[in-house]
Design an enzyme around this catalytic site. Sequence first.
Site, PDB file in Angstrom:
ATOM      1  N   PRO A 114     -30.786  36.248  43.866  1.00 45.68           N
ATOM      2  CA  PRO A 114     -29.343  36.295  43.573  1.00 45.68           C
ATOM      3  C   PRO A 114     -28.887  37.706  43.205  1.00 45.68           C
ATOM      4  CG  PRO A 114     -30.462  34.692  42.148  1.00 45.68           C
ATOM      5  CD  PRO A 114     -31.517  35.363  42.954  1.00 45.68           C
ATOM      6  N   GLU A 141     -38.652  32.032  37.103  1.00 39.00           N
ATOM      7  CA  GLU A 141     -37.542  32.781  36.499  1.00 39.00           C
ATOM      8  C   GLU A 141     -37.319  34.111  37.197  1.00 39.00           C
ATOM      9  OE1 GLU A 141     -35.547  31.580  33.862  1.00 39.00           O
ATOM     10  OE2 GLU A 141     -36.636  29.862  34.641  1.00 39.00           O
ATOM     11  N   ARG A 179     -29.500  33.567  65.759  1.00 38.34           N
ATOM     12  CA  ARG A 179     -28.333  33.291  66.601  1.00 38.34           C
ATOM     13  C   ARG A 179     -27.814  34.526  67.322  1.00 38.34           C
ATOM     14  NH1 ARG A 179     -25.722  28.535  65.776  1.00 38.34           N
ATOM     15  NH2 ARG A 179     -23.683  29.451  66.199  1.00 38.34           N
ATOM     16  N   ASP A 194     -18.618  33.266  67.402  1.00 38.46           N
ATOM     17  CA  ASP A 194     -18.609  32.523  66.134  1.00 38.46           C
ATOM     18  C   ASP A 194     -17.594  33.109  65.164  1.00 38.46           C
ATOM     19  OD1 ASP A 194     -20.525  30.723  66.789  1.00 38.46           O
ATOM     20  OD2 ASP A 194     -22.152  31.681  65.687  1.00 38.46           O
TER      21      ASP A 194
HETATM   22  N1  ADE Z   1     -32.828  32.664  45.013  1.00 41.73           N
HETATM   23  C1  ADE Z   1     -32.199  31.885  44.125  1.00 41.73           C
HETATM   24  N2  ADE Z   1     -30.888  31.884  44.317  1.00 41.73           N
HETATM   25  C2  ADE Z   1     -30.652  32.717  45.390  1.00 41.73           C
HETATM   26  C3  ADE Z   1     -29.487  33.138  46.068  1.00 41.73           C
HETATM   27  N3  ADE Z   1     -28.278  32.738  45.705  1.00 41.73           N
HETATM   28  N4  ADE Z   1     -29.638  33.967  47.106  1.00 41.73           N
HETATM   29  C4  ADE Z   1     -30.869  34.405  47.464  1.00 41.73           C
HETATM   30  N5  ADE Z   1     -31.997  34.046  46.853  1.00 41.73           N
HETATM   31  C5  ADE Z   1     -31.898  33.203  45.819  1.00 41.73           C
END
Ligand code: ADE
Length: 280
Positions: A114, A141, A179, A194
């Site tokens: 994330p 984590e 793709r 697309d």
């Molecule tokens: N791992 C956990 N959440 C994620 C996300 N939103 N994007 C990429 N990898 C992740």
Amino acid sequence: MSRVFNKILAFFNLESGSFVRAIMQPMRFDIFTLFPEVFQPYLQTSILERAQQKGLIEVHLHNIRDYTTDKHHITDDEPYGGGGGMVMKPEPIFAAVESVLGSPPACPVVLLTPQGRTFNYRIAQEYAQLPALALICGRYEGIDERVREHLVTDELSIGDYVLSGGELPALVVLDAVSRFLPGVLGDPDGATDDSYALGLLEYPHYTRPAEFRGWQVPQVLLSGDHGRIARWRREQALLRTWQRRPDLLEKATLSGEDQAFLERLRSAQENPFQGDNDEV
Ligand code: ADE
């Protein structure tokens, strides 16, 4: 150069022949994960399954746990400095990636997290130019920072939410990149048509029946007039983008006709009764 050649072959619909398989280099994906089994059902379905059968992509799954050297095959440990949660250990990840891809790895190594830059179609298109890509799926984590610092070349997020691991994001990246490879979609222009690829959202789609529960398919689509249909679709794409993602219009390539159509939309919004008066 080989991508252009692939595109020519795909255009002539030659990609299913063994001749083509013999001369085309598939794009190679190496996925490093603690849960390789979650990939199989998706990889054995529809477009990605066909892409592998046609020799356009190759997907190699590697279980990070197989690269542990201790008796209990431990892949995580408590964080230095305390705190909750477990952290993925660096040794098995380095061992997995380096034993498959060499040291330093022979292709970009992407960590799904994330904290990465947000994935989009432009990144997918860029990656589709590469011969190979490695994806590391984080869990727990977090992942020992030395993996980010000394192994990973790029970090990608698929959105501002936290998933239980990088497996779903890795599938998202794999699918979106594939793709863009010539021959993966039946239509050679499929991915460029697309949503997002043109910088606009897609126009609405309809199929048979022409009437369903009293809801009609727009007459223009039944007219057989390809010029009118193309114009209608373009205007619908502009309308939809203007309504839902006006930010995309700022970067989109727009013709004079497109600009004029948008101008009409804007002035209709500002003067909602203007059109009614014009018709009186
Ligand atoms: N791992 C956990 N959440 C994620 C996300 N939103 N994007 C990429 N990898 C992740």
